[in-house]
Design a protein around this motif. Structure first.
Motif, short mmCIF file in Angstrom:
data_model
loop_
_atom_site.label_atom_id
_atom_site.label_comp_id
_atom_site.label_asym_id
_atom_site.label_seq_id
_atom_site.Cartn_x
_atom_site.Cartn_y
_atom_site.Cartn_z
N TRP A 30 32.69 85.78 32.14
CA TRP A 30 33.77 85.18 32.90
C TRP A 30 34.14 83.83 32.32
O TRP A 30 33.31 83.16 31.71
N GLY A 36 37.53 74.32 37.01
CA GLY A 36 36.56 75.28 37.55
C GLY A 36 35.14 74.92 37.13
O GLY A 36 34.20 75.00 37.92
N ASP A 73 40.81 75.29 47.52
CA ASP A 73 40.65 75.88 46.18
C ASP A 73 39.17 75.96 45.79
O ASP A 73 38.73 76.93 45.16
N GLU A 76 37.56 78.76 47.63
CA GLU A 76 37.99 80.04 47.05
C GLU A 76 37.21 80.34 45.77
O GLU A 76 36.77 81.46 45.54
N LEU A 77 37.05 79.32 44.93
CA LEU A 77 36.32 79.52 43.67
C LEU A 77 34.86 79.90 43.94
O LEU A 77 34.33 80.83 43.32
N GLN A 80 34.61 83.40 45.00
CA GLN A 80 34.80 84.31 43.86
C GLN A 80 33.52 84.41 43.03
O GLN A 80 33.14 85.49 42.59
N LEU A 81 32.88 83.27 42.82
CA LEU A 81 31.62 83.25 42.06
C LEU A 81 30.54 84.07 42.78
O LEU A 81 29.78 84.81 42.15
N ALA A 84 31.32 87.80 42.60
CA ALA A 84 31.04 88.33 41.25
C ALA A 84 29.54 88.41 40.98
O ALA A 84 29.13 88.91 39.93
N LEU A 86 27.51 85.87 40.55
CA LEU A 86 27.12 84.86 39.57
C LEU A 86 26.28 83.75 40.19
O LEU A 86 25.51 83.10 39.49
#
Lengths: 90, 13
Positions: A30, A36, A73, A76-77, A80-81, A84, A86
């Motif tokens: 990724w 980020g 934001d 949200e990140l 997402q991590l 995934a 991660l």
């Protein structure tokens, strides 16, 4: 609980200031853009969302963006991590 | 201001 990378995940910084995450378990890799990577590194160090938001906005240098949007934001990140696979914790 | 983003690049065997 502090956010941390999964044991099978490696983080490498790219020349453009972003980062690459490699998940040796799934074989997926990724890309993080520079903001980020800043967000992830600060979050891994235990910084709260407001502190990270201020850092991102200070980096903008032109007054664009606002704290509420930056915090959204960041959340949200991190989501997402986590989705995934991660990171864990947080 | 740059929104922090995560992008999947791909996968390897």
């Amino acid at each position: 609980m502090t956010l941390r990378l999964r044991a099978e995940v490696s983080l490498a910084e790219a020349e453009d200031g972003g980062g690459v995450l490699l998940d040796e378990r799934s074989g997926e890799y990724w890309q993080l853009n520079p903001s980020g990577l800043t967000t992830l590194k600060l979050r891994l160090a235990g910084a709260d969302e407001a502190t990270i938001a201020e850092t991102l906005l200070a980096g903008a240098q032109d007054g664009t963006g606002d704290v509420a949007q930056a915090v959204a934001d960041i959340r949200e990140l991190v989501a997402q991590l986590a989705d995934a696979g991660l990171v864990v914790g947080g | 201001y740059s929104k922090p983003t995560l992008l999947k690049l791909g996968s390897f065997e």
